[in-house]
Design an enzyme around this catalytic site. Sequence first.
Site, short mmCIF file in Angstrom:
data_model
loop_
_atom_site.label_atom_id
_atom_site.label_comp_id
_atom_site.label_asym_id
_atom_site.label_seq_id
_atom_site.Cartn_x
_atom_site.Cartn_y
_atom_site.Cartn_z
N ARG A 277 53.80 18.44 54.07
CA ARG A 277 52.48 18.93 53.61
C ARG A 277 51.58 18.93 54.82
O ARG A 277 51.40 17.89 55.47
CB ARG A 277 51.92 18.04 52.51
CG ARG A 277 50.45 18.34 52.22
CD ARG A 277 49.95 17.72 50.95
NE ARG A 277 50.51 18.40 49.79
CZ ARG A 277 49.99 18.35 48.57
NH1 ARG A 277 48.89 17.66 48.34
NH2 ARG A 277 50.56 18.97 47.57
N HIS B 2 52.15 27.52 48.55
CA HIS B 2 52.51 26.30 47.82
C HIS B 2 53.70 26.64 46.92
O HIS B 2 53.61 26.62 45.68
CB HIS B 2 51.31 25.81 47.01
CG HIS B 2 51.40 24.37 46.59
ND1 HIS B 2 52.50 23.57 46.88
CD2 HIS B 2 50.54 23.59 45.88
CE1 HIS B 2 52.31 22.36 46.38
NE2 HIS B 2 51.12 22.35 45.77
N GLN C 143 54.98 24.29 43.96
CA GLN C 143 54.13 24.37 42.78
C GLN C 143 54.55 25.53 41.87
O GLN C 143 54.66 25.39 40.65
CB GLN C 143 52.66 24.54 43.20
CG GLN C 143 51.70 24.69 42.03
CD GLN C 143 51.64 23.45 41.16
OE1 GLN C 143 51.42 22.37 41.67
NE2 GLN C 143 51.86 23.60 39.85
N ASP D 52 42.58 26.98 39.59
CA ASP D 52 42.73 25.89 40.57
C ASP D 52 41.33 25.48 41.03
O ASP D 52 40.34 26.17 40.73
CB ASP D 52 43.58 26.39 41.76
CG ASP D 52 44.01 25.26 42.70
OD1 ASP D 52 43.78 24.08 42.39
OD2 ASP D 52 44.58 25.57 43.77
N CYS E 188 47.21 23.87 38.51
CA CYS E 188 48.16 23.10 39.33
C CYS E 188 47.70 21.67 39.56
O CYS E 188 48.49 20.83 39.99
CB CYS E 188 48.40 23.82 40.65
SG CYS E 188 46.93 24.06 41.62
N ARG F 139 57.21 19.72 38.20
CA ARG F 139 57.35 19.65 39.65
C ARG F 139 58.65 18.94 40.01
O ARG F 139 59.40 19.36 40.89
CB ARG F 139 56.15 18.91 40.27
CG ARG F 139 54.81 19.61 40.14
CD ARG F 139 54.77 20.88 40.98
NE ARG F 139 55.08 20.62 42.37
CZ ARG F 139 54.20 20.27 43.31
NH1 ARG F 139 52.92 20.18 42.99
NH2 ARG F 139 54.56 20.05 44.56
#
Length: 291
Positions: free
Chosen positions: A100, A127, A130, A209, A250, A278
């Site tokens: 990340r 991402h 996700q 988001d 998310c 996830r």
Amino acid sequence: MPRHLLTGTELSAAELATLLDRAAELKAAPLSSSALERRTAALIFERPSTRTRTSMEAGVVELGGHPMVLRPEDLQLSRGESVRDTAIVLSRHVAVIGLRTGSDELLEELAAHATVPVVNLLSPSHHPCQVLADLLTLREAFGALEGLKLAYVGDGNNVARSLGAVGALAGVQVSVAAPAGYQLEDSADVSVTDDPVAAVAGAHAVYTDVWVSMSDDEASASERRVALAAYRLDDELLDRAAPDAIALHCLPAHPGEEITAEVLYGCRQRIWDQAENRRHAQKALLELLVG
Ligand code: CP
């Protein structure tokens, strides 16, 4: 050459479908795979994380492996060692590297020099992990993905870009509603509008988001909240979507900003399933890349 997952589009449509099938199997039987038995996964987090870190750590353990979580200060990278040398050395010890990062370039450089798979655990532009979970969640809700319409409402960010790119592989049409200045201008995979009601018309899922991401400075936060105020996911907007539409996010959420508490904790959301998925989706990914 190792297989990496940096954007999600490294997968073919057939591989994505197989991965989602496998994720569903692993969800039904979480301890049925030992794909990482006695192998180590290096998980580097330059930025905070709740879902990605816990789901990856737990998922690696469930696959029989050892998750080695590394913060920047744990690595000589923070004292000037090159990304190239870091990639070479880590590849001599671990089966897979997750990262990340606040830099797409750093991610690409790590992948260029690693001899084991590199997985993007969130970068400024993408991402993909996700979205694998999001597609699994949509499939659980509707049975199939081909032909579904998803409306993303709010800041046109990395999640929106990945939804468009990976969603297209699965036949999911993505429309993004965002005000000028916050639109996803560089994606050929989504249709773009500034009208949230138009975007959600006929949508099977309405997704949002946060308005202020980790990469946004606090100085711009109040400006962003004003610009995005008309793009809140509330019951009224969800009513304009298809009759059986679900709400997705998310996370982390800021109830009262991009989503109302009524939607976040209501009966039309699949947000908490998304968070759980996830782990299942990433386990199927690790099996594919490392197995
Ligand atoms: N959605 C997501 O990536 O959550 P975290 O930032 O908590 O990992």
